[in-house]
Design a protein around this motif. Sequence first.
Motif, PDB file in Angstrom:
ATOM      1  N   TRP A   1     -54.599  58.446   0.185  1.00  0.00           N
ATOM      2  CA  TRP A   1     -55.955  58.649   0.703  1.00  0.00           C
ATOM      3  C   TRP A   1     -56.638  59.808  -0.029  1.00  0.00           C
ATOM      4  O   TRP A   1     -57.810  59.723  -0.386  1.00  0.00           O
ATOM      5  CB  TRP A   1     -55.913  58.969   2.201  1.00  0.00           C
ATOM      6  N   ALA A   2     -55.873  60.880  -0.261  1.00  0.00           N
ATOM      7  CA  ALA A   2     -56.441  62.046  -0.951  1.00  0.00           C
ATOM      8  C   ALA A   2     -56.906  61.658  -2.349  1.00  0.00           C
ATOM      9  O   ALA A   2     -57.931  62.136  -2.844  1.00  0.00           O
ATOM     10  CB  ALA A   2     -55.421  63.174  -1.014  1.00  0.00           C
ATOM     11  N   ALA A   3     -56.148  60.771  -2.994  1.00  0.00           N
ATOM     12  CA  ALA A   3     -56.527  60.343  -4.342  1.00  0.00           C
ATOM     13  C   ALA A   3     -57.844  59.568  -4.309  1.00  0.00           C
ATOM     14  O   ALA A   3     -58.677  59.704  -5.200  1.00  0.00           O
ATOM     15  CB  ALA A   3     -55.419  59.479  -4.942  1.00  0.00           C
ATOM     16  N   TYR A   4     -58.034  58.745  -3.280  1.00  0.00           N
ATOM     17  CA  TYR A   4     -59.296  58.004  -3.150  1.00  0.00           C
ATOM     18  C   TYR A   4     -60.454  58.958  -2.851  1.00  0.00           C
ATOM     19  O   TYR A   4     -61.560  58.793  -3.338  1.00  0.00           O
ATOM     20  CB  TYR A   4     -59.192  56.966  -2.018  1.00  0.00           C
TER      21      TYR A   4
ATOM     22  N   TRP B   1     -57.936  67.712   2.243  1.00  0.00           N
ATOM     23  CA  TRP B   1     -58.829  68.643   1.532  1.00  0.00           C
ATOM     24  C   TRP B   1     -58.081  69.346   0.405  1.00  0.00           C
ATOM     25  O   TRP B   1     -58.587  69.465  -0.715  1.00  0.00           O
ATOM     26  CB  TRP B   1     -59.377  69.650   2.538  1.00  0.00           C
ATOM     27  N   ALA B   2     -56.864  69.768   0.685  1.00  0.00           N
ATOM     28  CA  ALA B   2     -56.075  70.473  -0.326  1.00  0.00           C
ATOM     29  C   ALA B   2     -55.633  69.526  -1.437  1.00  0.00           C
ATOM     30  O   ALA B   2     -55.659  69.870  -2.621  1.00  0.00           O
ATOM     31  CB  ALA B   2     -54.859  71.132   0.332  1.00  0.00           C
ATOM     32  N   GLU B   3     -55.233  68.310  -1.053  1.00  0.00           N
ATOM     33  CA  GLU B   3     -54.678  67.373  -2.031  1.00  0.00           C
ATOM     34  C   GLU B   3     -55.742  66.688  -2.871  1.00  0.00           C
ATOM     35  O   GLU B   3     -55.427  66.131  -3.926  1.00  0.00           O
ATOM     36  CB  GLU B   3     -53.879  66.278  -1.300  1.00  0.00           C
ATOM     37  N   SER B   4     -56.976  66.698  -2.431  1.00  0.00           N
ATOM     38  CA  SER B   4     -58.020  65.946  -3.146  1.00  0.00           C
ATOM     39  C   SER B   4     -58.799  66.815  -4.127  1.00  0.00           C
ATOM     40  O   SER B   4     -59.764  66.364  -4.722  1.00  0.00           O
ATOM     41  CB  SER B   4     -58.990  65.297  -2.144  1.00  0.00           C
ATOM     42  N   LYS B   5     -58.361  68.049  -4.315  1.00  0.00           N
ATOM     43  CA  LYS B   5     -59.119  68.944  -5.206  1.00  0.00           C
ATOM     44  C   LYS B   5     -59.037  68.455  -6.646  1.00  0.00           C
ATOM     45  O   LYS B   5     -58.005  67.932  -7.082  1.00  0.00           O
ATOM     46  CB  LYS B   5     -58.554  70.360  -5.116  1.00  0.00           C
TER      47      LYS B   5
END
Lengths: 125, 416
Positions: B273-276, B324-328
Amino acid sequence: MYAGRKGGPAYIADFGLHRVLCKQQEETMVTLEVFNPCGLVGTTSPHAPRLSELNGKTICEVSNGSWEDDRIFPLIRGLLQKQFPTAKFIPYTEFPVGSDQIDIDEIGRIVKDRGCQAAIVGNAG
Amino acid sequence: MFLAGSDLSPIKENIDKVVYGLTQWKPTIKEKVRALARVTVEGEDYQQAIDNMNLLFLRNQWGDGLPILPATKERVDWILTGTDLPRDEVIGKILPRGGIATIEQIAVALAMAGGRPEYLPVLIAAVEALVAPFSQHAHMATTTGSNYPVIIVNGPIAKQIRLNSGYGCLGPDPNHPAGASIGRALRLLQLDVGGAIPGSGTMAIYGGANRYTNIVFAEDEDGLPEGWEPLSVERGFTKGSNVATIHFANGTINMVHAGTSTEEVAMQVLRMWAAYIGIPNGNYWGFRPRWENGSPGVLLMARGTASGLAELGWSKDRIRDFLWAESKLSPSKVKDYGLEDGVERIGVDPTMLLPVSKTPKSLTIVVTGGEQSGHAYFMPNQGYTPVSREIRLPAKSKWDDLLNRAEKELGAVPAR
């Protein structure tokens, strides 16, 4: 409102929950009246009258911060300055910048308080 | 001309038009408020009159290009039984055209969209949210981006009027017709009252299917795990309130994923999800007000997914923090995607890892959709601050009458 014009064979038209008995005449035209979808149009603040001349006037720039305002406003300013050498320009950087900063009722007062007689507002988006 | 560094010679060629606008142009409108006359069409029979009405609407650039129902006085009066608000009460101006949205005009749009009176309170709240200052609806209507309103409804009204929070909640669905009617009516207001016609009022490069009915659905409040609050509560309303919240999304992404039965699988799902979410969406960073107060988007998950995550100890806030942290984005990606200017404009250091929003709290998470896990949905925002408004119902006896009539005409209310 929906109405047939005269007598003649009757039929039922259904719309919403309302059944309307419509009579058709020798001329079979029926009339349908509907609300205009565009609603009321209101002018709460009429457009300000234009200046007859820009020489000697102070013109401010008001920007929403979009689409290379840092290139476009100076360009327009320079072109107008050539045509109106005694016009004074106050750049957009000296006013609030951004849609939420300029799309407010006070913007007119802010512009007037700086002594401006006209404003150029931009910039696409 | 809107691309960075592009040729600005059209400005030089048209400078005389700027001079004209500043010096000679004269306004033509003098009246303060102008009512527009009702529209009359004729036909050999009722069917032809309807057809002629639709042809007239197309010629006048009214409507959305699809057939509409006639907003006769009788139909509009019927729709207005859905509210106690006076029909001439002004909700606001819809830009860019600035047409005035009164309660009556809102009912006209709902009539054209094939709506029912019990949908009217939701539509009124949606329009109130649309024209609220923080929604920046003028920008959203006129921009080159192809955004559309997403209306999320909380409270008992959702089930009462057959708004979907289950399978196919984003539509279309004959068992839950409310969402499509409300969304289409909102679009008709944006087009006709607001003047957002492609190529003149709106410069959206693509538009899109989502714009026909926008997106209107309900949160699956019964499916919320223990400790997960409804969106309405997160936005400051008391539990059980009828609330409509508006976002402006410009895309939809269906995210296929495994279940959330074990921590290992759940972590894979969350990373995916973070990647999307962590896409190079320039709208995340382009404007300071959006960065300061906006939301990166709306994440939808089914109750099965939510319960799996909750059982593993994930709360909504913990999910937000993780995503939030993983999608930076890394600084090199910021540079590769040409995002540095936008990032600098909002006062963020482009040499640091770049989050999709100023704080994790701004990501909207809603539980809705079919029962099982397997898919989630993300709608990235183009808009500014999400806006919520309480839905105002008419008097209880009137409301009960409307719901009883709806049950007679549409059948029993579906379970979800």
